[in-house]
Design a protein around this motif. Sequence first.
Motif, short mmCIF file in Angstrom:
data_model
loop_
_atom_site.label_atom_id
_atom_site.label_comp_id
_atom_site.label_asym_id
_atom_site.label_seq_id
_atom_site.Cartn_x
_atom_site.Cartn_y
_atom_site.Cartn_z
N GLY A 46 -11.70 4.17 1.09
CA GLY A 46 -10.54 3.28 1.03
C GLY A 46 -10.47 2.48 -0.25
N ILE A 47 -9.28 1.95 -0.51
CA ILE A 47 -9.08 0.97 -1.57
C ILE A 47 -8.26 -0.17 -0.98
CG2 ILE A 47 -9.13 2.76 -3.35
CD1 ILE A 47 -6.08 2.26 -3.72
N ALA A 48 -8.25 -1.31 -1.69
CA ALA A 48 -7.52 -2.46 -1.18
C ALA A 48 -7.01 -3.33 -2.30
CB ALA A 48 -8.40 -3.29 -0.24
N LEU A 49 -5.79 -3.83 -2.12
CA LEU A 49 -5.24 -4.89 -2.97
C LEU A 49 -5.69 -6.24 -2.41
CD1 LEU A 49 -1.56 -3.61 -3.19
CD2 LEU A 49 -3.08 -3.92 -5.16
N SER A 95 -3.55 -1.30 -11.56
CA SER A 95 -4.83 -0.58 -11.53
C SER A 95 -4.96 0.26 -10.27
CB SER A 95 -6.01 -1.55 -11.67
OG SER A 95 -6.25 -2.28 -10.50
N GLY A 96 -4.34 -0.18 -9.17
CA GLY A 96 -4.38 0.61 -7.95
C GLY A 96 -3.63 1.92 -8.07
N ILE A 97 -2.44 1.88 -8.67
CA ILE A 97 -1.66 3.09 -8.89
C ILE A 97 -2.44 4.07 -9.77
CG2 ILE A 97 0.45 4.03 -9.93
CD1 ILE A 97 1.74 1.26 -9.24
N ALA A 98 -2.97 3.55 -10.88
CA ALA A 98 -3.71 4.39 -11.81
C ALA A 98 -4.96 4.97 -11.17
CB ALA A 98 -4.06 3.59 -13.06
N GLY A 157 0.82 -1.21 0.00
CA GLY A 157 0.00 0.00 0.00
C GLY A 157 0.85 1.25 0.00
N CYS A 158 1.94 1.24 0.77
CA CYS A 158 2.87 2.37 0.77
C CYS A 158 3.48 2.57 -0.62
CB CYS A 158 3.97 2.14 1.80
SG CYS A 158 3.39 2.08 3.52
N ALA A 159 3.85 1.47 -1.27
CA ALA A 159 4.42 1.55 -2.61
C ALA A 159 3.42 2.11 -3.61
CB ALA A 159 4.91 0.17 -3.05
N LEU A 160 2.14 1.75 -3.46
CA LEU A 160 1.12 2.30 -4.35
C LEU A 160 1.07 3.83 -4.26
CD1 LEU A 160 0.12 -0.54 -5.06
CD2 LEU A 160 -2.21 0.27 -4.61
N ILE A 161 1.17 4.36 -3.04
CA ILE A 161 1.15 5.82 -2.89
C ILE A 161 2.35 6.44 -3.58
CG2 ILE A 161 1.30 7.71 -1.23
CD1 ILE A 161 -0.26 6.01 0.74
N VAL A 162 3.55 5.89 -3.36
CA VAL A 162 4.75 6.45 -3.99
C VAL A 162 4.61 6.45 -5.51
CG1 VAL A 162 7.22 6.10 -4.34
CG2 VAL A 162 6.23 5.84 -2.04
#
Length: 370
Positions: free
Chosen positions: A302-305, A331-334, A178-183
Amino acid sequence: MRGMPLPDVAQALATLEAIGSAPTVPYHEGAALRAIGERLAALGIPATPDRYGQLHARLTRGSAKRALALVAHTDHPGFAVAEANGREGRVRVSGGLRARCFGRPARVQVHDDEGSPPIPAVVDGYVPDLDAAHNSPGHARIRAEGALRHGQWAVLDLPGLEVRGQELRMRAADDLAGCALIVEALRLLQAEERPFDVHAAFTRAEETGLFGARLIAEEALIPRDAWVVSIEASNSRFAPAGEGIVVRVGDLHNTFSNEAERYLRVAQEALALAGLPTQRRLLPGGTCEASAFVRLGWTATGIALPNTGYHNDHEDGGFGAEIIQLVDVVSGIALLAEAAAAAGADASESWWPSAKRVPDDVRALLRTDG
């Protein structure tokens, strides 16, 4: 997607590996926070700590109508050395590991906050003994290849990231992914020309009681008018892996804000046009940081992987890697980047404008008062 580039898969994997390889347990998240800070610095985005050691960053362009605050936690369940006698001792489970996973000895790596070389060890002999204040279900014996001391902590001896095609195996997808998705969403937004305003917060001690998020909410350590998006890697029992990032309607204890979710739904429409899958579901398996914000009066969603092997729980009676899917990461990053632009424009879903006001001819057709 209206000119927004798609996430760079190689960069996303590099960020997942850099952050996911950092050992972390509740109250000992320093290595993960440093890894996040280094990835942000490489993007030219400064990160500053708050009084609790949590990292904050901001990226903005133009005059956005609404700011988003993207929040993910930097800890993952592990062990804290509670007793030490030479190379043996006892460890407290720190945050949410399942008792059934202690069916066979677990290999771990023992760390300290000074960054000393890790010490291989084995944990077994689990004893249930609840410490609710720190979400610790029990304690276990530890035998190490070096001297132990009180204050050390241990993580499961698993890879930070192992790529097997679309399958991404991690020691701590929850929530270093989740942290990586934000970055990576911030990286994507650097090429965005539409207005946006994004705050990022990387929290501590989520696994023991949502403590970092609660401190941010209680003390307004992010702007009070920003709408919060909690990013998690949650149990795939409630949403199938490989079918896209999940727009999370709620968790075990709370439903989230429909208004904040609106920007995620706008982003879902854009991703559908680009051929990227997404899902929208209630995920009742656990309580995420959006609940901390909602219960304290914030507007949050919220979102979730989807996460297979959530909290390293495997059916064979032992611990194993958490598994996420590359398509869900992309898709989460986008989705996060597109939602930031949607918030900047205060956009609504394509179907909604026609539903805002009943047309006059229909109004007249329905009237019964003459």
